[in-house]
Every structure is written in structure tokens, then in C-alpha cells.
Design a protein around this motif. Sequence first.
Motif, PDB file in Angstrom:
ATOM      1  N   VAL A  52      86.340   7.965  85.904  1.00 16.90           N
ATOM      2  CA  VAL A  52      87.203   9.107  85.607  1.00 16.90           C
ATOM      3  C   VAL A  52      86.853  10.279  86.514  1.00 16.90           C
ATOM      4  CG1 VAL A  52      87.792  10.839  83.866  1.00 16.90           C
ATOM      5  CG2 VAL A  52      87.673   8.426  83.225  1.00 16.90           C
ATOM      6  N   LYS A  53      85.548  10.514  86.719  1.00 22.31           N
ATOM      7  CA  LYS A  53      85.109  11.607  87.576  1.00 22.31           C
ATOM      8  C   LYS A  53      85.526  11.380  89.030  1.00 22.31           C
ATOM      9  CE  LYS A  53      81.090  12.865  84.762  1.00 22.31           C
ATOM     10  NZ  LYS A  53      79.601  12.936  84.712  1.00 22.31           N
ATOM     11  N   GLN A  54      85.636  10.103  89.429  1.00 22.12           N
ATOM     12  CA  GLN A  54      86.016   9.769  90.796  1.00 22.12           C
ATOM     13  C   GLN A  54      87.532   9.756  90.990  1.00 22.12           C
ATOM     14  OE1 GLN A  54      84.176   5.961  91.466  1.00 22.12           O
ATOM     15  NE2 GLN A  54      82.103   6.815  91.608  1.00 22.12           N
ATOM     16  N   ARG A  55      88.275   9.890  89.907  1.00 20.04           N
ATOM     17  CA  ARG A  55      89.732   9.775  89.971  1.00 20.04           C
ATOM     18  C   ARG A  55      90.389  11.046  89.427  1.00 20.04           C
ATOM     19  NH1 ARG A  55      90.043   3.596  87.436  1.00 20.04           N
ATOM     20  NH2 ARG A  55      89.278   2.518  89.308  1.00 20.04           N
ATOM     21  N   PRO A  56      90.553  12.056  90.270  1.00 17.42           N
ATOM     22  CA  PRO A  56      91.155  13.304  89.796  1.00 17.42           C
ATOM     23  C   PRO A  56      92.587  13.129  89.293  1.00 17.42           C
ATOM     24  CG  PRO A  56      90.935  13.284  92.199  1.00 17.42           C
ATOM     25  CD  PRO A  56      90.140  12.142  91.680  1.00 17.42           C
ATOM     26  N   PHE A  57      93.260  12.091  89.764  1.00 16.98           N
ATOM     27  CA  PHE A  57      94.620  11.872  89.289  1.00 16.98           C
ATOM     28  C   PHE A  57      94.647  11.565  87.792  1.00 16.98           C
ATOM     29  CE2 PHE A  57      93.090   7.791  90.976  1.00 16.98           C
ATOM     30  CZ  PHE A  57      93.302   6.929  89.909  1.00 16.98           C
ATOM     31  N   LEU A  58      93.570  10.935  87.275  1.00 19.53           N
ATOM     32  CA  LEU A  58      93.513  10.637  85.843  1.00 19.53           C
ATOM     33  C   LEU A  58      93.471  11.917  85.012  1.00 19.53           C
ATOM     34  CD1 LEU A  58      91.108   7.581  85.349  1.00 19.53           C
ATOM     35  CD2 LEU A  58      93.580   7.682  84.963  1.00 19.53           C
ATOM     36  N   LEU A  92     100.318   8.751  78.104  1.00 18.41           N
ATOM     37  CA  LEU A  92      99.006   9.201  77.629  1.00 18.41           C
ATOM     38  C   LEU A  92      98.075   8.022  77.386  1.00 18.41           C
ATOM     39  CD1 LEU A  92      96.979  11.251  76.510  1.00 18.41           C
ATOM     40  CD2 LEU A  92      98.131  11.056  74.291  1.00 18.41           C
ATOM     41  N   LEU A  93      98.582   6.987  76.723  1.00 16.17           N
ATOM     42  CA  LEU A  93      97.738   5.871  76.305  1.00 16.17           C
ATOM     43  C   LEU A  93      97.198   5.074  77.489  1.00 16.17           C
ATOM     44  CD1 LEU A  93      96.579   4.241  73.964  1.00 16.17           C
ATOM     45  CD2 LEU A  93      98.710   2.930  73.908  1.00 16.17           C
ATOM     46  N   LEU A  94      98.047   4.737  78.448  1.00 15.35           N
ATOM     47  CA  LEU A  94      97.610   3.865  79.540  1.00 15.35           C
ATOM     48  C   LEU A  94      96.607   4.529  80.486  1.00 15.35           C
ATOM     49  CD1 LEU A  94     100.902   1.904  80.260  1.00 15.35           C
ATOM     50  CD2 LEU A  94      98.769   1.025  79.308  1.00 15.35           C
ATOM     51  N   PRO A  95      96.750   5.826  80.837  1.00  8.71           N
ATOM     52  CA  PRO A  95      95.692   6.440  81.658  1.00  8.71           C
ATOM     53  C   PRO A  95      94.330   6.430  80.970  1.00  8.71           C
ATOM     54  CG  PRO A  95      97.674   7.766  81.773  1.00  8.71           C
ATOM     55  CD  PRO A  95      97.916   6.718  80.710  1.00  8.71           C
ATOM     56  N   LEU A  96      94.302   6.571  79.644  1.00  6.67           N
ATOM     57  CA  LEU A  96      93.032   6.612  78.909  1.00  6.67           C
ATOM     58  C   LEU A  96      92.426   5.227  78.695  1.00  6.67           C
ATOM     59  CD1 LEU A  96      93.886   9.283  76.180  1.00  6.67           C
ATOM     60  CD2 LEU A  96      92.410   9.570  78.182  1.00  6.67           C
ATOM     61  N   THR A  97      93.180   4.178  78.901  1.00  8.92           N
ATOM     62  CA  THR A  97      92.686   2.815  78.666  1.00  8.92           C
ATOM     63  C   THR A  97      92.688   2.021  79.971  1.00  8.92           C
ATOM     64  OG1 THR A  97      94.935   2.146  77.990  1.00  8.92           O
ATOM     65  CG2 THR A  97      93.396   2.811  76.261  1.00  8.92           C
TER      66      THR A  97
END
Length: 427
Positions: A52-58, A92-97
Motif C-alpha cells: 500500500v505504501k508503494q502504491r500511491p494510487f491505492l 471501495l471494496l476491491l482496492p482494499l482487498t
Amino acid sequence: MKKKEQIFLFLSLLFYSTFFISSIKPATPFALTILSVFCLAWGPFSAKLRLVKQRPFLLLMVGFALWLLVSAFTSANQHSAGRVLELRLPLLLLPLTLGTLEIRRALRNRILVGAAVITLIACLVSLSFAVYQYNKTGLNFWLYNDSVSYLIGQQSIYTSLLVNMSIFIFAWIIFYSGSFKKYHGWMAFGIAVLLVISYMLASRNMMFVLYAGLFIFCFVYLFGRKKYLEGFTLLLAIGIGGFLIVKFFPNTINRFQELRLTSFDYKNTNRESHYNDSLTADQWNGANFRLAAWPLGWKLFKEHSLTGVGIGDKRDELMAVYREKEFRFAIETNKNVHNNYLDILYSTGLIGFLLFFTGWILLPLIRFIKARDGISIVLTLVAAIAMFTENYFDRTLGSMIFSFLLLILLVADNTRVRHETSEVELQ
């Protein structure tokens, strides 16, 4: 493949396949839940946090989803706000999973090919049903537009998007990937079939994208590599195929003739044109309706530029503007603005639009360009262009298609590579 990769492949394609069986309503949420739970359980939390830290788009994706929540809670029409949030839940759901995974490109490619095969089979089955209905009734409309995708319960705009993506996936595998070689003949056949189906679906935007892509490919890939004979042969085959398709399915041309009839009068109450009937200037059609509706959506954005009118109030506000213009046709048919970007602008304001566009379009494209990931660039651009003429997020299917496919591309190994030959280890 490792066992967990096999399970992920199965669950991903199971979820994707539910896009074509909308009549079985519990199927999609069930498959989405199972996939999401598996994604959460796959890998340690520390690794997910690192990704997550490496992916600012998330972070921007989640930020857009949270802004939707704020917009919903501050809307006057809470019932409508809840419904709009439900339609956008996959964002919302798919970015978090799914967004917290990292998979090999080879596995991603298997998912893409599987999705393309599922699309081909579903479209063939639906087309067979449409042909059966045509033979039974003698009515030509069964061979065009939404009727072609009637059996799978999709509007043609969604099916056309998936068909386009499937064509590009098959073409990329054949000419660039270097994998699945023993299936290249079948993939070429699939491309030919999907080209016919794309024409019958008659989605102008997607047809423009598809044909432009084919010609660019001919000139850049074939002629750029001095394969002149292959290039001219392919162009000739496309030309002959196009002539035959138009000859046997001429009604689709009506969809393009609408582009000549772009004048409109908001007070016009005549019916909307149909591709199977004669086209006249006094009718509403896909072209002049959009030219009428887009300025009204833009007007709402300018009046609520920072935060928008609120996702719960967006329909009420749009209908109010329609009433001001005495746009009875749009009111009676409950039309949205048919532009995903414009809908986001006037419903969530500049804040929501910047979060969405940067997180879901701009940063992913930059990531794919740096990695020289050609198929990901193409598929992202196809989805981005599709949203100019349709409001995909006003249906759950649109949110699922966009978020699932883009995240599958984003979670693949992002290492810059020149060839995909390492994929053979999964075959």
C-alpha cells in the motif's frame, strides 16, 4: 502454478463470469465476497501494508471512495445516496482487498486470457439465442445492439467494452506475449468472431476505438517491422470482412448516420430513433441527446464546482435542470448525462474528480508506461475512452468491470521487461 495462484485464478474468473449471468442475482455478490476474503487472507498483513505504501494510487482510490461516503452523508436525499453508494461499492471494496496483492505477470496474463475466452463464449451463446429469435420471429432488431446481448442481461455498451478488451488481449498474446502458442489459431478465430459481434453490438465509441486500434497496429507493428506483405494482407482482410459485415448487417450504419443529425430542441417531445427504423432529423438520437445533456451537466458543475451537488442529490438536481429547459424527453426517459467524467464532476465536484482521475487513470497509466506494459496501457485507455460517452458507474456492472480489470493489471509484477517469455513457467 502454486496452489494459491490456482485458487486465485479460479476465483477471479468465477467472479468475472458472473458479469454474464445477471439473471442469477446472488451470483455476483457471492463471488465478489469469496474473492475479497481470499485476497485478504493471502499473505501477511505487513506485506500488504508495504505494498500500500508503494502504491500511491491505492490511497487515492480509497480517498475517492471515502469522498463518495462524505458526499452521500451530506446529501439531502439519503435514500438515493444509499443506492448510489451500493452501485459504487466495488470501487471501495476491491482496492482494499485485491489491491493489496502482488501477482506474477504470467498469472495476470492467464486471468486476462481466461476473461477473453469467457467473453467470447458468453457472446457466442447470446448471439446464438438472438439468431434463434430472428429465425423464429423474422424481426431484424434481434441482430443488432442490445438484442445481441439480451440473453446475458447486459446493455450493448458494456458488452462492447468487454469485446474490445478481449480482442486486444488475444491480439497482444499472439503478437507480443510469446505464450500460449498452441492456442494462437483459436485466438485468431476468436478475434474474427468478436469483430463481427462488435459490429452487431453497434456501440459507436467502442467501434471507433477498435478500428483505430487495428489500423494503428497495422502501421506500427507490421509496417514498422517491414512486414509489408502481412500488413497489406491484414488490411485487405479487414476491408473485405468489413464489406461483408455491412452487407449482411446494414442496419448498424444507422448508428453512424445519427452523427449527421446533431441539432436539437430541448422542447422536442418526439421519440428516440431506433437503428431498425428510418432515421429522421426530428427525432432524438444518441448524438444529439448527448450534445443536449452535456452542457446541463456542466452547468451543474460550475454552480457546485468544489464539492458537487452530492451523489444522493445528483439525479434530483439534474432533473431540476431538465425541467428548467423543458427537456421533457430526458425527464420521461430518466436519462443521465451519459458521461462518466461529467457525472463525477457535478456530483462530487473538483475534489472527487481529481481523486478519481489521478488514482484510477493517471497514476496507473504512468505506472504502466514506466514498466513498458503495453497491454495494460491499451486496456486502461480503452476503459478511459469508453467513459466519455456513457455513465458506467450508474450500474454495478460498470463499477465492477472497471475496478476489477484495472486492479488485476495494477497488482501484477511491475518490473520493466522487454519480453513476456517468463510466462511459460505457468503453462
